[in-house]
Design a protein around this motif. Sequence first.
Motif, PDB file in Angstrom:
ATOM      1  N   MET A 151       0.845  -1.200   0.000  1.00 24.84           N
ATOM      2  CA  MET A 151       0.000   0.000   0.000  1.00 24.84           C
ATOM      3  C   MET A 151       0.879   1.249   0.000  1.00 24.84           C
ATOM      4  SD  MET A 151      -3.080   0.926   2.641  1.00 24.84           S
ATOM      5  CE  MET A 151      -2.084   1.845   3.801  1.00 24.84           C
ATOM      6  N   LYS A 152       0.525   2.184  -0.866  1.00 30.01           N
ATOM      7  CA  LYS A 152       1.323   3.404  -0.941  1.00 30.01           C
ATOM      8  C   LYS A 152       1.003   4.292   0.262  1.00 30.01           C
ATOM      9  CE  LYS A 152       2.532   7.031  -4.203  1.00 30.01           C
ATOM     10  NZ  LYS A 152       2.213   8.194  -3.396  1.00 30.01           N
ATOM     11  N   GLN A 153       2.064   4.760   0.917  1.00 26.87           N
ATOM     12  CA  GLN A 153       1.830   5.621   2.084  1.00 26.87           C
ATOM     13  C   GLN A 153       1.486   7.036   1.660  1.00 26.87           C
ATOM     14  OE1 GLN A 153       5.365   4.794   4.461  1.00 26.87           O
ATOM     15  NE2 GLN A 153       4.071   5.056   6.256  1.00 26.87           N
ATOM     16  N   GLU A 154       0.609   7.627   2.440  1.00 26.51           N
ATOM     17  CA  GLU A 154       0.127   8.982   2.160  1.00 26.51           C
ATOM     18  C   GLU A 154       1.267  10.019   2.333  1.00 26.51           C
ATOM     19  OE1 GLU A 154      -2.720  11.867   4.814  1.00 26.51           O
ATOM     20  OE2 GLU A 154      -2.829   9.719   5.119  1.00 26.51           O
ATOM     21  N   ASN A 155       1.356  10.949   1.385  1.00 28.26           N
ATOM     22  CA  ASN A 155       2.319  12.049   1.540  1.00 28.26           C
ATOM     23  C   ASN A 155       1.662  13.170   2.324  1.00 28.26           C
ATOM     24  OD1 ASN A 155       4.442  10.972   0.058  1.00 28.26           O
ATOM     25  ND2 ASN A 155       3.625  11.726  -1.875  1.00 28.26           N
ATOM     26  N   VAL A 156       2.348  13.684   3.328  1.00 27.77           N
ATOM     27  CA  VAL A 156       1.772  14.814   4.064  1.00 27.77           C
ATOM     28  C   VAL A 156       2.459  16.130   3.686  1.00 27.77           C
ATOM     29  CG1 VAL A 156       0.839  13.550   6.034  1.00 27.77           C
ATOM     30  CG2 VAL A 156       3.189  14.289   6.065  1.00 27.77           C
ATOM     31  N   VAL A 184       7.295  14.093   1.934  1.00 28.19           N
ATOM     32  CA  VAL A 184       7.440  13.498   3.269  1.00 28.19           C
ATOM     33  C   VAL A 184       6.179  12.692   3.556  1.00 28.19           C
ATOM     34  CG1 VAL A 184       7.887  13.921   5.720  1.00 28.19           C
ATOM     35  CG2 VAL A 184       8.818  15.509   4.020  1.00 28.19           C
ATOM     36  N   LYS A 185       6.368  11.474   4.086  1.00 29.05           N
ATOM     37  CA  LYS A 185       5.235  10.566   4.286  1.00 29.05           C
ATOM     38  C   LYS A 185       4.647  10.659   5.688  1.00 29.05           C
ATOM     39  CE  LYS A 185       6.648   7.133   0.910  1.00 29.05           C
ATOM     40  NZ  LYS A 185       6.888   8.256   0.022  1.00 29.05           N
ATOM     41  N   LYS A 186       3.440  10.137   5.803  1.00 29.59           N
ATOM     42  CA  LYS A 186       2.771  10.073   7.114  1.00 29.59           C
ATOM     43  C   LYS A 186       3.628   9.257   8.081  1.00 29.59           C
ATOM     44  CE  LYS A 186      -1.538   8.040   8.906  1.00 29.59           C
ATOM     45  NZ  LYS A 186      -1.610   8.592  10.168  1.00 29.59           N
ATOM     46  N   GLY A 187       3.815   9.800   9.269  1.00 28.33           N
ATOM     47  CA  GLY A 187       4.539   9.070  10.311  1.00 28.33           C
ATOM     48  C   GLY A 187       6.050   9.020  10.135  1.00 28.33           C
ATOM     49  N   GLU A 188       6.548   9.757   9.153  1.00 32.62           N
ATOM     50  CA  GLU A 188       7.986   9.746   8.900  1.00 32.62           C
ATOM     51  C   GLU A 188       8.694  10.789   9.784  1.00 32.62           C
ATOM     52  OE1 GLU A 188      10.760   9.374   4.946  1.00 32.62           O
ATOM     53  OE2 GLU A 188       9.078  10.738   4.780  1.00 32.62           O
ATOM     54  N   ILE A 189       9.929  10.474  10.182  1.00 34.83           N
ATOM     55  CA  ILE A 189      10.773  11.473  10.853  1.00 34.83           C
ATOM     56  C   ILE A 189      11.737  11.986   9.788  1.00 34.83           C
ATOM     57  CG2 ILE A 189      12.419  11.944  12.710  1.00 34.83           C
ATOM     58  CD1 ILE A 189      11.278   9.508  14.213  1.00 34.83           C
ATOM     59  N   PHE A 190      11.525  13.230   9.399  1.00 38.22           N
ATOM     60  CA  PHE A 190      12.268  13.798   8.273  1.00 38.22           C
ATOM     61  C   PHE A 190      13.228  14.876   8.787  1.00 38.22           C
ATOM     62  CE2 PHE A 190      12.824  16.544   4.560  1.00 38.22           C
ATOM     63  CZ  PHE A 190      13.020  15.607   3.542  1.00 38.22           C
ATOM     64  N   GLY A 191      14.521  14.641   8.634  1.00 36.86           N
ATOM     65  CA  GLY A 191      15.536  15.597   9.095  1.00 36.86           C
ATOM     66  C   GLY A 191      15.833  16.602   7.998  1.00 36.86           C
ATOM     67  N   PHE A 192      15.810  17.874   8.360  1.00 34.31           N
ATOM     68  CA  PHE A 192      16.013  18.945   7.377  1.00 34.31           C
ATOM     69  C   PHE A 192      17.297  19.667   7.782  1.00 34.31           C
ATOM     70  CE2 PHE A 192      14.227  22.875   5.215  1.00 34.31           C
ATOM     71  CZ  PHE A 192      14.104  22.293   3.972  1.00 34.31           C
ATOM     72  N   MET A 226      10.429  10.929  22.677  1.00 34.69           N
ATOM     73  CA  MET A 226       9.102  11.511  22.454  1.00 34.69           C
ATOM     74  C   MET A 226       8.830  11.645  20.956  1.00 34.69           C
ATOM     75  SD  MET A 226       9.106  14.481  25.383  1.00 34.69           S
ATOM     76  CE  MET A 226       7.434  15.015  25.164  1.00 34.69           C
ATOM     77  N   ILE A 227       9.854  12.007  20.194  1.00 30.93           N
ATOM     78  CA  ILE A 227       9.704  12.135  18.734  1.00 30.93           C
ATOM     79  C   ILE A 227       9.341  10.777  18.123  1.00 30.93           C
ATOM     80  CG2 ILE A 227      10.999  12.502  16.574  1.00 30.93           C
ATOM     81  CD1 ILE A 227      12.387  14.861  17.866  1.00 30.93           C
ATOM     82  N   TYR A 228      10.050   9.718  18.544  1.00 32.83           N
ATOM     83  CA  TYR A 228       9.760   8.370  18.026  1.00 32.83           C
ATOM     84  C   TYR A 228       8.319   7.980  18.305  1.00 32.83           C
ATOM     85  CZ  TYR A 228      14.612   7.068  17.005  1.00 32.83           C
ATOM     86  OH  TYR A 228      15.865   6.979  16.462  1.00 32.83           O
ATOM     87  N   LYS A 229       7.889   8.244  19.544  1.00 35.77           N
ATOM     88  CA  LYS A 229       6.542   7.857  19.950  1.00 35.77           C
ATOM     89  C   LYS A 229       5.505   8.601  19.095  1.00 35.77           C
ATOM     90  CE  LYS A 229       3.933   7.686  24.169  1.00 35.77           C
ATOM     91  NZ  LYS A 229       3.845   8.346  25.461  1.00 35.77           N
ATOM     92  N   THR A 230       5.769   9.874  18.878  1.00 39.21           N
ATOM     93  CA  THR A 230       4.857  10.712  18.088  1.00 39.21           C
ATOM     94  C   THR A 230       4.747  10.181  16.657  1.00 39.21           C
ATOM     95  OG1 THR A 230       5.512  12.580  19.428  1.00 39.21           O
ATOM     96  CG2 THR A 230       4.476  13.100  17.330  1.00 39.21           C
ATOM     97  N   ALA A 231       5.901   9.862  16.063  1.00 38.04           N
ATOM     98  CA  ALA A 231       5.911   9.354  14.681  1.00 38.04           C
ATOM     99  C   ALA A 231       5.229   7.987  14.625  1.00 38.04           C
ATOM    100  CB  ALA A 231       7.344   9.268  14.175  1.00 38.04           C
ATOM    101  N   HIS A 232       5.479   7.179  15.645  1.00 37.06           N
ATOM    102  CA  HIS A 232       4.873   5.847  15.708  1.00 37.06           C
ATOM    103  C   HIS A 232       3.342   5.949  15.724  1.00 37.06           C
ATOM    104  CE1 HIS A 232       4.859   1.587  16.524  1.00 37.06           C
ATOM    105  NE2 HIS A 232       3.936   1.811  17.451  1.00 37.06           N
ATOM    106  N   ASN A 233       2.844   7.015  16.349  1.00 39.39           N
ATOM    107  CA  ASN A 233       1.387   7.225  16.404  1.00 39.39           C
ATOM    108  C   ASN A 233       0.834   7.841  15.113  1.00 39.39           C
ATOM    109  OD1 ASN A 233       1.233   6.171  18.958  1.00 39.39           O
ATOM    110  ND2 ASN A 233       1.423   8.147  19.989  1.00 39.39           N
ATOM    111  N   GLY A 234       1.719   8.053  14.121  1.00 41.03           N
ATOM    112  CA  GLY A 234       1.238   8.483  12.814  1.00 41.03           C
ATOM    113  C   GLY A 234       1.424   9.964  12.509  1.00 41.03           C
TER     114      GLY A 234
END
Length: 242
Positions: A1-6, A29-37, A179-187
């Motif tokens: 399934m293709k992940q949604e881009n946010v 950037v995808k849903k639930g991704e941790i994207f470093g800028f 906290m960041i991991y948990k947040t991303a894990h929750n979507g």
Amino acid sequence: MKQENVIESKGLTKMFGDFTAVDKITFEVKKGEIFGFLGANGAGKTTAMKMLIGISIPTSGEAKVAGYNVFTHAEDIKKNIGYMSQKFALYDDLTVRENITFFGGIYGLKRSEIKIKSEQLINELGLQDVAKDLVGSLPLGWKQKIAFSVALLHEPKIIFLDEPTGGVDPITRRQFWEMIYKTAHNGTTVFVTTHYMDEAEYCDRVSIMVNGKIEALDTPTKLKEQFQVDTMNDVFLKLARG
Ligand code: ATP
């Protein structure tokens, strides 16, 4: 399934007079991704982020954030994102609980929701003993952790973090990243700028900006392979410092 881009950015550009601060950046950037800028000082990160959070109108290009167009629906973007930075966090002269109530109100939460969420936040962060203390009296690391949780009160699709751990000690930084991991894990998508290269290693994918352009974008593992180095620090030095 293709992940949604946010986040979808295509050729996004910002000029100040003749100077191009952000030069045709294209990425998703995808849903639930941790994207470093990432990028050196002055590379254009803040300018790019301002366009993505709907407070600066791009000169050209296209971008959609949380499904909304940055040119035509900036107000909808603001309602669907969270934002915190080292400089913009909480009010020092309000207590922890007052800050939560205040920002809950700004984010449009109902009184009853604010009450429930305040209790949750205070319990989760173990703040029962300091809930009535002025935020200004707390250590920086605590402030940043509370600010992060407050920026998530309205359950945004994306949270933008602009150097959230600047000046914070390594143990607190580690807790912040949990906290960041948990947040991303929750979507919730996490879009984060940092100057700490150990933090770059924790991201799912990292982009590196140089003079307004995205010069590299991949997972930390692939970037290290591409540049034939062992650490993200070396990737950054090779690229951002030439
Ligand atoms: P830092 O890590 O220091 O925050 P940055 O990557 O966020 O850097 P920006 O703040 O986006 O960089 O700045 C990119 C470039 O655009 C810099 O050369 C800066 O001087 C310039 N710039 C930013 N805002 C403006 C403005 N309002 N008018 C003119 N030039 C600007």
